[in-house]
Design a protein around this motif. Structure first.
Motif, PDB file in Angstrom:
ATOM      1  N   ILE A  58      56.522 107.101  59.571  1.00  0.00           N
ATOM      2  CA  ILE A  58      56.405 107.667  58.228  1.00  0.00           C
ATOM      3  C   ILE A  58      54.961 107.491  57.781  1.00  0.00           C
ATOM      4  CG2 ILE A  58      57.113 107.504  55.811  1.00  0.00           C
ATOM      5  CD1 ILE A  58      59.802 106.445  56.752  1.00  0.00           C
ATOM      6  N   ILE A  59      54.326 108.579  57.370  1.00  0.00           N
ATOM      7  CA  ILE A  59      52.950 108.545  56.868  1.00  0.00           C
ATOM      8  C   ILE A  59      52.961 109.042  55.433  1.00  0.00           C
ATOM      9  CG2 ILE A  59      50.595 109.405  57.183  1.00  0.00           C
ATOM     10  CD1 ILE A  59      51.265 109.750  60.165  1.00  0.00           C
ATOM     11  N   GLY A  60      52.479 108.200  54.524  1.00  0.00           N
ATOM     12  CA  GLY A  60      52.559 108.522  53.108  1.00  0.00           C
ATOM     13  C   GLY A  60      51.622 109.616  52.659  1.00  0.00           C
ATOM     14  N   LYS A  61      50.513 109.821  53.390  1.00  0.00           N
ATOM     15  CA  LYS A  61      49.544 110.854  52.997  1.00  0.00           C
ATOM     16  C   LYS A  61      49.266 111.783  54.170  1.00  0.00           C
ATOM     17  CE  LYS A  61      47.480 108.138  49.261  1.00  0.00           C
ATOM     18  NZ  LYS A  61      46.249 107.556  48.680  1.00  0.00           N
ATOM     19  N   ASN A  62      48.024 111.858  54.640  1.00  0.00           N
ATOM     20  CA  ASN A  62      47.641 112.809  55.684  1.00  0.00           C
ATOM     21  C   ASN A  62      47.561 112.163  57.060  1.00  0.00           C
ATOM     22  OD1 ASN A  62      47.103 115.021  53.781  1.00  0.00           O
ATOM     23  ND2 ASN A  62      45.320 113.807  53.177  1.00  0.00           N
ATOM     24  N   CYS A  63      47.711 112.999  58.087  1.00  0.00           N
ATOM     25  CA  CYS A  63      47.454 112.588  59.462  1.00  0.00           C
ATOM     26  C   CYS A  63      46.435 113.549  60.040  1.00  0.00           C
ATOM     27  CB  CYS A  63      48.736 112.616  60.289  1.00  0.00           C
ATOM     28  SG  CYS A  63      48.478 112.182  62.031  1.00  0.00           S
ATOM     29  N   GLU A  64      45.264 113.015  60.444  1.00  0.00           N
ATOM     30  CA  GLU A  64      44.203 113.829  61.019  1.00  0.00           C
ATOM     31  C   GLU A  64      43.843 113.285  62.393  1.00  0.00           C
ATOM     32  OE1 GLU A  64      40.873 114.449  58.466  1.00  0.00           O
ATOM     33  OE2 GLU A  64      42.099 114.742  56.670  1.00  0.00           O
ATOM     34  N   ALA A  65      43.862 114.160  63.407  1.00  0.00           N
ATOM     35  CA  ALA A  65      43.608 113.725  64.778  1.00  0.00           C
ATOM     36  C   ALA A  65      43.037 114.877  65.595  1.00  0.00           C
ATOM     37  CB  ALA A  65      44.892 113.212  65.421  1.00  0.00           C
ATOM     38  N   GLU A  66      42.435 114.535  66.739  1.00  0.00           N
ATOM     39  CA  GLU A  66      42.023 115.559  67.688  1.00  0.00           C
ATOM     40  C   GLU A  66      43.243 116.058  68.469  1.00  0.00           C
ATOM     41  OE1 GLU A  66      39.056 116.971  68.183  1.00  0.00           O
ATOM     42  OE2 GLU A  66      38.235 115.843  66.496  1.00  0.00           O
ATOM     43  N   CYS A  67      44.106 115.102  68.847  1.00  0.00           N
ATOM     44  CA  CYS A  67      45.291 115.421  69.635  1.00  0.00           C
ATOM     45  C   CYS A  67      46.482 114.656  69.076  1.00  0.00           C
ATOM     46  CB  CYS A  67      45.048 115.063  71.095  1.00  0.00           C
ATOM     47  SG  CYS A  67      46.396 115.494  72.203  1.00  0.00           S
ATOM     48  N   PHE A  68      47.567 115.362  68.731  1.00  0.00           N
ATOM     49  CA  PHE A  68      48.761 114.746  68.157  1.00  0.00           C
ATOM     50  C   PHE A  68      49.955 115.087  69.035  1.00  0.00           C
ATOM     51  CE2 PHE A  68      52.567 114.869  65.514  1.00  0.00           C
ATOM     52  CZ  PHE A  68      52.482 113.694  64.778  1.00  0.00           C
ATOM     53  N   ALA A 126      54.031 114.053  69.620  1.00  0.00           N
ATOM     54  CA  ALA A 126      55.186 113.351  69.055  1.00  0.00           C
ATOM     55  C   ALA A 126      56.435 113.699  69.836  1.00  0.00           C
ATOM     56  CB  ALA A 126      55.372 113.701  67.586  1.00  0.00           C
ATOM     57  N   ASN A 127      57.203 112.665  70.147  1.00  0.00           N
ATOM     58  CA  ASN A 127      58.459 112.820  70.868  1.00  0.00           C
ATOM     59  C   ASN A 127      59.474 111.918  70.189  1.00  0.00           C
ATOM     60  OD1 ASN A 127      60.552 113.029  72.667  1.00  0.00           O
ATOM     61  ND2 ASN A 127      59.337 112.562  74.486  1.00  0.00           N
ATOM     62  N   GLY A 128      60.069 112.412  69.128  1.00  0.00           N
ATOM     63  CA  GLY A 128      60.980 111.594  68.344  1.00  0.00           C
ATOM     64  C   GLY A 128      61.048 112.115  66.930  1.00  0.00           C
ATOM     65  N   GLY A 129      61.153 111.222  65.965  1.00  0.00           N
ATOM     66  CA  GLY A 129      61.233 111.629  64.572  1.00  0.00           C
ATOM     67  C   GLY A 129      60.056 111.120  63.775  1.00  0.00           C
ATOM     68  N   PHE A 130      59.600 111.932  62.814  1.00  0.00           N
ATOM     69  CA  PHE A 130      58.489 111.505  61.969  1.00  0.00           C
ATOM     70  C   PHE A 130      58.564 112.215  60.625  1.00  0.00           C
ATOM     71  CE2 PHE A 130      56.913 115.158  64.336  1.00  0.00           C
ATOM     72  CZ  PHE A 130      56.331 115.934  63.349  1.00  0.00           C
ATOM     73  N   LYS A 131      57.865 111.608  59.657  1.00  0.00           N
ATOM     74  CA  LYS A 131      57.774 112.194  58.320  1.00  0.00           C
ATOM     75  C   LYS A 131      56.344 112.015  57.830  1.00  0.00           C
ATOM     76  CE  LYS A 131      60.032 112.182  53.783  1.00  0.00           C
ATOM     77  NZ  LYS A 131      61.105 111.574  52.958  1.00  0.00           N
ATOM     78  N   ILE A 132      55.683 113.123  57.523  1.00  0.00           N
ATOM     79  CA  ILE A 132      54.311 113.109  57.009  1.00  0.00           C
ATOM     80  C   ILE A 132      54.342 113.786  55.647  1.00  0.00           C
ATOM     81  CG2 ILE A 132      51.927 113.817  57.410  1.00  0.00           C
ATOM     82  CD1 ILE A 132      52.595 113.873  60.422  1.00  0.00           C
ATOM     83  N   GLN A 133      54.030 113.035  54.609  1.00  0.00           N
ATOM     84  CA  GLN A 133      54.213 113.538  53.253  1.00  0.00           C
ATOM     85  C   GLN A 133      53.235 114.642  52.878  1.00  0.00           C
ATOM     86  OE1 GLN A 133      56.747 112.899  51.600  1.00  0.00           O
ATOM     87  NE2 GLN A 133      57.424 110.801  51.799  1.00  0.00           N
ATOM     88  N   GLU A 134      52.066 114.688  53.525  1.00  0.00           N
ATOM     89  CA  GLU A 134      51.088 115.705  53.164  1.00  0.00           C
ATOM     90  C   GLU A 134      50.704 116.530  54.394  1.00  0.00           C
ATOM     91  OE1 GLU A 134      47.951 114.089  50.705  1.00  0.00           O
ATOM     92  OE2 GLU A 134      49.375 113.060  49.409  1.00  0.00           O
ATOM     93  N   LEU A 135      49.445 116.503  54.828  1.00  0.00           N
ATOM     94  CA  LEU A 135      48.960 117.423  55.865  1.00  0.00           C
ATOM     95  C   LEU A 135      48.882 116.771  57.236  1.00  0.00           C
ATOM     96  CD1 LEU A 135      47.471 120.090  56.748  1.00  0.00           C
ATOM     97  CD2 LEU A 135      45.341 118.972  56.044  1.00  0.00           C
ATOM     98  N   LEU A 136      49.332 117.505  58.256  1.00  0.00           N
ATOM     99  CA  LEU A 136      49.077 117.165  59.658  1.00  0.00           C
ATOM    100  C   LEU A 136      48.035 118.138  60.168  1.00  0.00           C
ATOM    101  CD1 LEU A 136      49.491 115.945  62.475  1.00  0.00           C
ATOM    102  CD2 LEU A 136      51.497 117.430  62.743  1.00  0.00           C
ATOM    103  N   ASN A 137      46.866 117.619  60.535  1.00  0.00           N
ATOM    104  CA  ASN A 137      45.759 118.455  60.980  1.00  0.00           C
ATOM    105  C   ASN A 137      45.238 117.927  62.309  1.00  0.00           C
ATOM    106  OD1 ASN A 137      43.684 120.354  61.027  1.00  0.00           O
ATOM    107  ND2 ASN A 137      42.299 119.063  59.841  1.00  0.00           N
ATOM    108  N   ALA A 138      45.309 118.745  63.355  1.00  0.00           N
ATOM    109  CA  ALA A 138      44.842 118.326  64.681  1.00  0.00           C
ATOM    110  C   ALA A 138      44.492 119.555  65.501  1.00  0.00           C
ATOM    111  CB  ALA A 138      45.910 117.499  65.395  1.00  0.00           C
ATOM    112  N   GLY A 139      43.572 119.382  66.456  1.00  0.00           N
ATOM    113  CA  GLY A 139      43.205 120.485  67.330  1.00  0.00           C
ATOM    114  C   GLY A 139      44.361 120.895  68.219  1.00  0.00           C
ATOM    115  N   GLN A 140      44.988 119.909  68.864  1.00  0.00           N
ATOM    116  CA  GLN A 140      46.117 120.136  69.753  1.00  0.00           C
ATOM    117  C   GLN A 140      47.332 119.410  69.192  1.00  0.00           C
ATOM    118  OE1 GLN A 140      46.149 121.914  72.880  1.00  0.00           O
ATOM    119  NE2 GLN A 140      48.365 121.662  72.723  1.00  0.00           N
ATOM    120  N   ILE A 141      48.395 120.143  68.880  1.00  0.00           N
ATOM    121  CA  ILE A 141      49.618 119.550  68.342  1.00  0.00           C
ATOM    122  C   ILE A 141      50.772 119.878  69.275  1.00  0.00           C
ATOM    123  CG2 ILE A 141      51.266 119.535  66.438  1.00  0.00           C
ATOM    124  CD1 ILE A 141      48.949 120.243  64.570  1.00  0.00           C
ATOM    125  N   THR A 142      51.375 118.838  69.839  1.00  0.00           N
ATOM    126  CA  THR A 142      52.531 119.004  70.721  1.00  0.00           C
ATOM    127  C   THR A 142      53.663 118.140  70.184  1.00  0.00           C
ATOM    128  OG1 THR A 142      51.073 119.335  72.632  1.00  0.00           O
ATOM    129  CG2 THR A 142      53.385 118.831  73.081  1.00  0.00           C
TER     130      THR A 142
END
Length: 243
Positions: free
Chosen positions: A116-126, A128-144
């Motif tokens: 669980i991320i309360g605000k933003n998630c910023e990465a070059e590569c993201f 995820a294999n499971g469950g997640f909750k991001i309250q605001e923005l997910l920003n990444a070059g490669q998202i899988t």
């Protein structure tokens, strides 16, 4: 508790002040009051840092709470962790349960647990294999993303975005479990914007991109595409337009 050669070891129940150390090991119940700056931090018990935590490497396999910001080069979490502030790292690996009240900044994020991320998630590569909750923005070059449960993010932005159901969820056993507990591997978001996009089991108001492929199980309000679009017959798209 031992403090030798600028190392800190807590194997029972104890309290220590913050400061600078080489290695910090907590295998019991340890509390550190103040900012902690070290090379290596390992917690396999129950730990609490009342302040900011800065390290080269962090490994957590127990229960840990940081009442401040975390800045680290490499962090691996296989236990339960709660960060009150922001987490900034080059490499993040989470196979346990993690709650970050602030932002997550990283070069590479690998999630196979619950986050669980309360605000933003910023990465070059993201990844995820499971469950997640991001309250605001997910920003990444490669998202899988390989959906293993209910996932939520306010908005998604990236270059290459690939969202599919984890193949394990297609097993007869998994489908039976989902039916019993009324669960479904799906992602819900307001907006997905990227260059190349593939979606499966995604509920989204607006999808915007160059090349868009909509696989099975999607429910989409509007698709805005520039080059190519492909839509599965089993998905619902209310409106689409070329821009």
């Amino acid at each position: 508790m031992e403090n030798m050669n600028n190392n800190l070891k807590m194997s029972g129940s104890g309290i220590s002040g913050g400061g600078k150390y080489n290695d910090v090991f907590i295998s019991g119940s340890g509390k550190i009051t103040g900012d902690l700056d070290c090379v290596y931090f390992k917690s396999s018990g129950s730990s609490k840092v009342i302040g900011n935590l800065k390290a080269e490497t962090i490994k957590i396999s127990g229960s840990s709470k940081v009442e401040g910001n975390v800045e680290v080069k490499d962090i691996k979490i296989s236990g339960s962790t709660h960060v009150i502030g922001n987490l900034k790292s080059e490499n993040v690996s989470i196979s346990g349960s993690t709650h970050i009240d602030g932002n997550l900044y990283a070069q590479e994020v690998n999630i196979s647990g619950s986050v669980i991320i309360g605000k933003n998630c910023e990465a070059e590569c993201f990844n995820a294999n499971g469950g997640f909750k991001i309250q605001e923005l997910l920003n990444a070059g490669q998202i899988t993303i390989r959906l293993g449960g209910n996932c939520f993010v306010k908005e998604i932005g990236g270059e290459h975005i690939d969202i599919r159901v984890n193949p394990m969820n297609n097993s007869i056993f998994r489908k039976a479990i989902d039916k019993i507990f009324n669960t479904k591997a799906e992602l819900t978001t307001d907006l997905i914007e990227g260059d190349d996009i593939y979606l499966q089991n995604t509920n989204v108001n607006i999808v915007r991109g160059n090349n868009i492929t909509i696989g099975t199980g999607c429910n989409i309000g509007l698709i805005e595409y520039k080059d190519e679009i492909n839509i599965s017959d089993s998905s619902i798209v209310k409106d689409q337009k070329k821009i």
